[in-house]
Design an enzyme around this catalytic site. Structure first.
Site, mmCIF file in Angstrom:
data_model
loop_
_atom_site.group_PDB
_atom_site.id
_atom_site.type_symbol
_atom_site.label_atom_id
_atom_site.label_comp_id
_atom_site.label_asym_id
_atom_site.label_seq_id
_atom_site.Cartn_x
_atom_site.Cartn_y
_atom_site.Cartn_z
ATOM 1 N N LYS A 54 28.001 48.960 32.911
ATOM 2 C CA LYS A 54 26.884 49.659 32.468
ATOM 3 C C LYS A 54 25.414 49.049 32.219
ATOM 4 C CE LYS A 54 28.023 54.288 32.268
ATOM 5 N NZ LYS A 54 27.349 55.253 32.741
ATOM 6 N N SER A 309 36.354 49.311 35.396
ATOM 7 C CA SER A 309 35.055 49.606 35.098
ATOM 8 C C SER A 309 34.655 49.100 33.473
ATOM 9 C CB SER A 309 34.629 50.912 35.184
ATOM 10 O OG SER A 309 35.236 51.783 34.263
#
Length: 325
Positions: A54, A309
């Site tokens: 992110k 992720s």
């Protein structure tokens, strides 16, 4: 309609991020290769600064703001990983950050956001509208940093695609598919732009938690649809209500499809990541690995890249999931 981000935007994001983020490696496991009958290359964004991908999009978004805009501060809403990316990026620019986070967000993520200097505003993800929570800050002049549906955010996440395609080429392999976790679609859309630019024949798949498969159902219907209320999942990082306007427009063009996996499958994937890759991966970060066992992607004799992720999970939760897997 907002102009869709393209490959030039992703290259520009990569230049801004150079030297600030980790270029995560491609790794593999002989055991998992044997189990799935192909060559599986994992891209562990668990090793990224802040513990997830992110920060790529968050930093790129803040970089795109003017100094005057940054001086007013930034506001965001997130269950944790985007919050940490925004908080870390704001700290790097020396600007104020306010993050609205669900009351059930993992304590580890909330604590990390506060340690980075951001202010946390709690809200109920099942009762409160996120935009209503952050609107007072926007009205005061703070700049909203969306979690996924923003060209600069998407371009930042797309830098993962640039890296993995370059790394695969260095290994002398051609990727048949790239499999990506999907919440609002920022990661899958950004990566798909980079992958399709480098290799149009490479299939890109999105993976979502069961009952939160809004992208899968939206692709099937040809328009955005929302998730039905009343469900929960251990994959807290991927629990979005519906695909983004921009992300869905990209994903509908680029994705081969989307797959939904159960919490049980995500938990088993976490166990596999620890046992065979020696990585701690959070539930939402592991859904693409879980999809390898779904039977929906042809893996026999193929070379496939899987994005892990994020790895922001506290020890107690991780141990509980591992014990139940």
């Amino acid at each position: 309609m907002t102009t869709l981000p393209g490959i030039s935007d992703i290259h520009a994001a990569a230049a801004r991020l150079s030297g600030l983020i980790v270029e995560t490696p491609l790794i593999e496991s002989p055991e998992l290769n044997s189990r799935h009958g192909g060559r599986i290359l994992f891209k562990p964004e668990t090793l990224q600064r802040t513990g997830s991908f992110k920060i790529r999009g968050a930093y790129n978004k803040l970089s795109s703001l003017t100094e005057e805009e940054r001086s007013r501060g930034v506001v965001a809403f997130s269950s944790g990983n985007h919050a940490q990316g925004v908080a870390a990026s704001a700290a790097m620019f020396g600007v104020r950050a306010v993050i609205a986070m669900p009351v059930d967000a993992p304590a580890l993520k909330v604590g990390n956001v506060r340690k980075m200097g951001a202010e946390v505003v709690p809200f109920d993800r099942f009762k409160d509208d996120r935009m209503t929570v952050v609107r007072p800050y926007i009205e005061k002049g703070m700049v909203l940093v969306p979690p996924f549906d923003d060209p600069a955010i998407i371009a930042g996440q797309g830098t993962i695609g640039l890296e993995l395609m370059r790394q695969a080429k260095a290994l002398g392999v051609s990727l048949d598919a790239v499999i990506v976790p999907c919440g609002g679609g920022g990661l899958s859309s950004g990566i798909s732009v980079a992958v399709k630019d480098a290799s149009p024949a490479t299939a890109v798949w999105a993976v979502e938690p069961e009952h939160f498969d809004d992208t899968r159902r939206s692709l099937a219907k040809g328009e955005r649809v929302s998730n039905e209320p009343g469900h929960s999942s251990i994959c807290d990082a991927l629990l979005t209500a519906e695909p983004g306007l921009i992300t869905f427009e990209i994903n509908r063009k680029n994705l081969a499809g989307a797959i939904a996996v159960s919490d049980k499958a995500a938990a088993q994937a976490m166990r596999d990541a620890m046992a065979h890759l020696k990585l701690v991966v959070e539930p939402g970060g592991c859904v693409a690995l879980a999809a390898l066992s779904s039977g929906e992607i042809d893996l026999a004799g193929k070379c496939v890249a899987v994005v892990l992720s994020g790895g922001n999970v506290d020890f107690g939760t991780y141990a509980e999931i591992m014990a139940a897997a």
